[in-house]
Motif scaffolding. Sequence first.
Motif, PDB file in Angstrom:
ATOM      1  N   PRO A  63     -25.132 -13.002 -11.336  1.00 10.33           N
ATOM      2  CA  PRO A  63     -25.458 -12.875  -9.908  1.00 10.33           C
ATOM      3  C   PRO A  63     -26.964 -12.650  -9.734  1.00 10.33           C
ATOM      4  O   PRO A  63     -27.537 -11.757 -10.355  1.00 10.33           O
ATOM      5  N   ALA A 118     -28.491 -13.322  -6.359  1.00  9.95           N
ATOM      6  CA  ALA A 118     -28.667 -13.713  -4.958  1.00  9.95           C
ATOM      7  C   ALA A 118     -29.039 -12.533  -4.061  1.00  9.95           C
ATOM      8  O   ALA A 118     -29.079 -12.672  -2.841  1.00  9.95           O
ATOM      9  N   GLY A 119     -29.319 -11.394  -4.673  1.00  7.02           N
ATOM     10  CA  GLY A 119     -29.650 -10.202  -3.876  1.00  7.02           C
ATOM     11  C   GLY A 119     -31.014 -10.345  -3.218  1.00  7.02           C
ATOM     12  O   GLY A 119     -31.821 -11.212  -3.580  1.00  7.02           O
ATOM     13  N   LEU A 120     -31.288  -9.493  -2.242  1.00  6.13           N
ATOM     14  CA  LEU A 120     -32.532  -9.592  -1.476  1.00  6.13           C
ATOM     15  C   LEU A 120     -33.727  -8.957  -2.177  1.00  6.13           C
ATOM     16  O   LEU A 120     -34.858  -9.241  -1.860  1.00  6.13           O
ATOM     17  N   GLY A 121     -33.455  -8.065  -3.131  1.00  4.70           N
ATOM     18  CA  GLY A 121     -34.543  -7.434  -3.865  1.00  4.70           C
ATOM     19  C   GLY A 121     -35.443  -6.592  -2.985  1.00  4.70           C
ATOM     20  O   GLY A 121     -36.671  -6.589  -3.147  1.00  4.70           O
ATOM     21  N   THR A 122     -34.852  -5.855  -2.056  1.00  2.00           N
ATOM     22  CA  THR A 122     -35.690  -5.112  -1.087  1.00  2.00           C
ATOM     23  C   THR A 122     -36.525  -4.013  -1.753  1.00  2.00           C
ATOM     24  O   THR A 122     -37.572  -3.639  -1.232  1.00  2.00           O
ATOM     25  N   ARG A 123     -36.068  -3.515  -2.921  1.00  2.00           N
ATOM     26  CA  ARG A 123     -36.841  -2.446  -3.566  1.00  2.00           C
ATOM     27  C   ARG A 123     -38.173  -2.956  -4.096  1.00  2.00           C
ATOM     28  O   ARG A 123     -39.033  -2.179  -4.454  1.00  2.00           O
ATOM     29  N   LYS A 147     -36.539 -11.594  -7.429  1.00  2.00           N
ATOM     30  CA  LYS A 147     -36.929 -10.501  -8.346  1.00  2.00           C
ATOM     31  C   LYS A 147     -36.581 -10.866  -9.788  1.00  2.00           C
ATOM     32  O   LYS A 147     -37.230 -10.432 -10.732  1.00  2.00           O
ATOM     33  N   GLU A 148     -35.557 -11.697  -9.946  1.00  2.00           N
ATOM     34  CA  GLU A 148     -35.144 -12.099 -11.295  1.00  2.00           C
ATOM     35  C   GLU A 148     -36.201 -12.970 -11.976  1.00  2.00           C
ATOM     36  O   GLU A 148     -36.148 -13.188 -13.175  1.00  2.00           O
ATOM     37  N   GLN A 178     -24.597 -18.273  -2.870  1.00  2.00           N
ATOM     38  CA  GLN A 178     -23.946 -17.265  -2.031  1.00  2.00           C
ATOM     39  C   GLN A 178     -24.661 -17.356  -0.681  1.00  2.00           C
ATOM     40  O   GLN A 178     -25.813 -16.939  -0.577  1.00  2.00           O
ATOM     41  N   PRO A 220     -26.121 -12.687   1.449  1.00  2.00           N
ATOM     42  CA  PRO A 220     -25.979 -11.636   0.439  1.00  2.00           C
ATOM     43  C   PRO A 220     -25.049 -10.515   0.919  1.00  2.00           C
ATOM     44  O   PRO A 220     -25.495  -9.493   1.414  1.00  2.00           O
ATOM     45  N   LYS A 221     -23.747 -10.747   0.757  1.00  2.00           N
ATOM     46  CA  LYS A 221     -22.771  -9.762   1.259  1.00  2.00           C
ATOM     47  C   LYS A 221     -22.346  -8.768   0.199  1.00  2.00           C
ATOM     48  O   LYS A 221     -21.273  -8.168   0.307  1.00  2.00           O
ATOM     49  N   GLY A 222     -23.121  -8.670  -0.870  1.00  2.00           N
ATOM     50  CA  GLY A 222     -22.823  -7.673  -1.893  1.00  2.00           C
ATOM     51  C   GLY A 222     -22.472  -8.291  -3.236  1.00  2.00           C
ATOM     52  O   GLY A 222     -22.120  -9.468  -3.320  1.00  2.00           O
TER      53      GLY A 222
HETATM   54  P1  UTP Z   1     -28.908  -4.957  -6.429  1.00  2.00           P
HETATM   55  O1  UTP Z   1     -28.319  -3.980  -5.528  1.00  2.00           O
HETATM   56  O2  UTP Z   1     -29.829  -4.503  -7.518  1.00  2.00           O
HETATM   57  O3  UTP Z   1     -29.656  -6.143  -5.689  1.00  2.00           O
HETATM   58  O4  UTP Z   1     -27.763  -5.878  -6.986  1.00  2.00           O
HETATM   59  P2  UTP Z   1     -30.471  -6.268  -4.382  1.00  2.00           P
HETATM   60  O5  UTP Z   1     -29.620  -6.022  -3.198  1.00  2.00           O
HETATM   61  O6  UTP Z   1     -31.144  -7.602  -4.493  1.00  2.00           O
HETATM   62  O7  UTP Z   1     -31.586  -5.159  -4.626  1.00  2.00           O
HETATM   63  P3  UTP Z   1     -32.326  -4.162  -3.669  1.00  2.00           P
HETATM   64  O8  UTP Z   1     -31.540  -2.887  -3.791  1.00  2.00           O
HETATM   65  O9  UTP Z   1     -32.326  -4.765  -2.276  1.00  2.00           O
HETATM   66  O10 UTP Z   1     -33.698  -4.047  -4.239  1.00  2.00           O
HETATM   67  C1  UTP Z   1     -27.482  -6.082  -8.344  1.00  2.00           C
HETATM   68  C2  UTP Z   1     -27.389  -7.561  -8.694  1.00  2.00           C
HETATM   69  O11 UTP Z   1     -26.492  -8.239  -7.841  1.00  2.00           O
HETATM   70  C3  UTP Z   1     -27.102  -9.347  -7.233  1.00  2.00           C
HETATM   71  C4  UTP Z   1     -28.592  -9.078  -7.297  1.00  2.00           C
HETATM   72  O12 UTP Z   1     -29.311 -10.295  -7.304  1.00  2.00           O
HETATM   73  C5  UTP Z   1     -28.716  -8.299  -8.593  1.00  2.00           C
HETATM   74  O13 UTP Z   1     -28.816  -9.158  -9.711  1.00  2.00           O
HETATM   75  N1  UTP Z   1     -26.584  -9.474  -5.861  1.00  2.00           N
HETATM   76  C6  UTP Z   1     -26.557  -8.396  -5.032  1.00  2.00           C
HETATM   77  C7  UTP Z   1     -26.132 -10.712  -5.432  1.00  2.00           C
HETATM   78  O14 UTP Z   1     -26.149 -11.707  -6.193  1.00  2.00           O
HETATM   79  N2  UTP Z   1     -25.664 -10.820  -4.153  1.00  2.00           N
HETATM   80  C8  UTP Z   1     -25.630  -9.773  -3.302  1.00  2.00           C
HETATM   81  O15 UTP Z   1     -25.176  -9.955  -2.146  1.00  2.00           O
HETATM   82  C9  UTP Z   1     -26.094  -8.520  -3.748  1.00  2.00           C
END
Ligand code: UTP
Length: 300
Positions: A13, A15-20, A30-31, A107, A110-112
Amino acid sequence: MVDFDPVTKAVVPAAGLGTRFLPATKATPKEMLPIVDKPAIQYVVEEAASAGLLDVLMVTGKNKRSIEDHFDRAFELEEVLEAKGDEHRLSQVREPASLATLHYVRQGEPKGLGHAVLCAKQHVGGHPFACLLGDDLIDQRDHLLRRMVEVRDTFGGSVIALMEVPKEQVSLYGVATIEATSEADVVRVTDLVEKPPANEAPSNWAIIGRYVIDPAIFEVLENTPPGRGGEIQLTDALRTLASRGSEEGGPVHGVLFRGRRYDTGDKLDYLRTVVKFAAGREDLAPEFVPWLREFLDEIS
Ligand code: UTP
């Protein structure tokens, strides 16, 4: 002994937003942030391949095109390096595409993490699969994933990786309730909770970004409502599997990991990772380490 279905596929996975890690992650995944000179996600794919998982599905999303480009051939660049006779760089450029057979699914939103895993359903089908988070690195000297696959081969069900964290950090992780088994590094997971307050955490054993998952997770995820942060949580679905018997996708075991792990999606951990990796590199350490010592003297 029961012969459990073998694990051959990996899901990453990413697809996260990487907000941190904003603003760097506004347009760059971020990946793809480099750990010295290689993007974090390449280490993750190398890890899957070295555990024998050569079919890798990436779950990507908006702004993630560079991930696909990185794991593709780059003919123009290759031609230039070939013409120069730069064999070393040429092999570095070709390497990502040769590590494994890569597949992609998007995805849409980004629903989690649980929802990202659900996007893998069609590709994975009815077989167990490994799941490696694209920003979470495990040192290549610590063979965590291989051990997790072994544990799945012995017990069936799903296997998560657990790491002991200080009490004040448990609220950043999913946390497990555990029972010992006959194997020192393996526990039975009886319950899980996502990001509990420190005083409510059932243990100090936190879930880190490696999983071996029974395909029963898909049906559970389809029925898992959004949990903490409004996201569909993988932890919640694993919790359901942990309460089930082996006929229905249970049990869940944990491998207690005491090795080296780097959360590159966190700014501080990212910095530590880059410094550690640079200090371990034969080509960089002879100049980098003395400079680092001098710099530390200077600022202390
Ligand atoms: P994180 O919680 O670290 O990802 O999810 P995030 O939401 O990108 O990070 P922050 O907290 O906003 O900085 C752990 C993994 O799950 C993936 C992320 O890409 C990461 O590899 N992920 C998370 C998804 O693929 N989809 C999502 O909807 C959420």
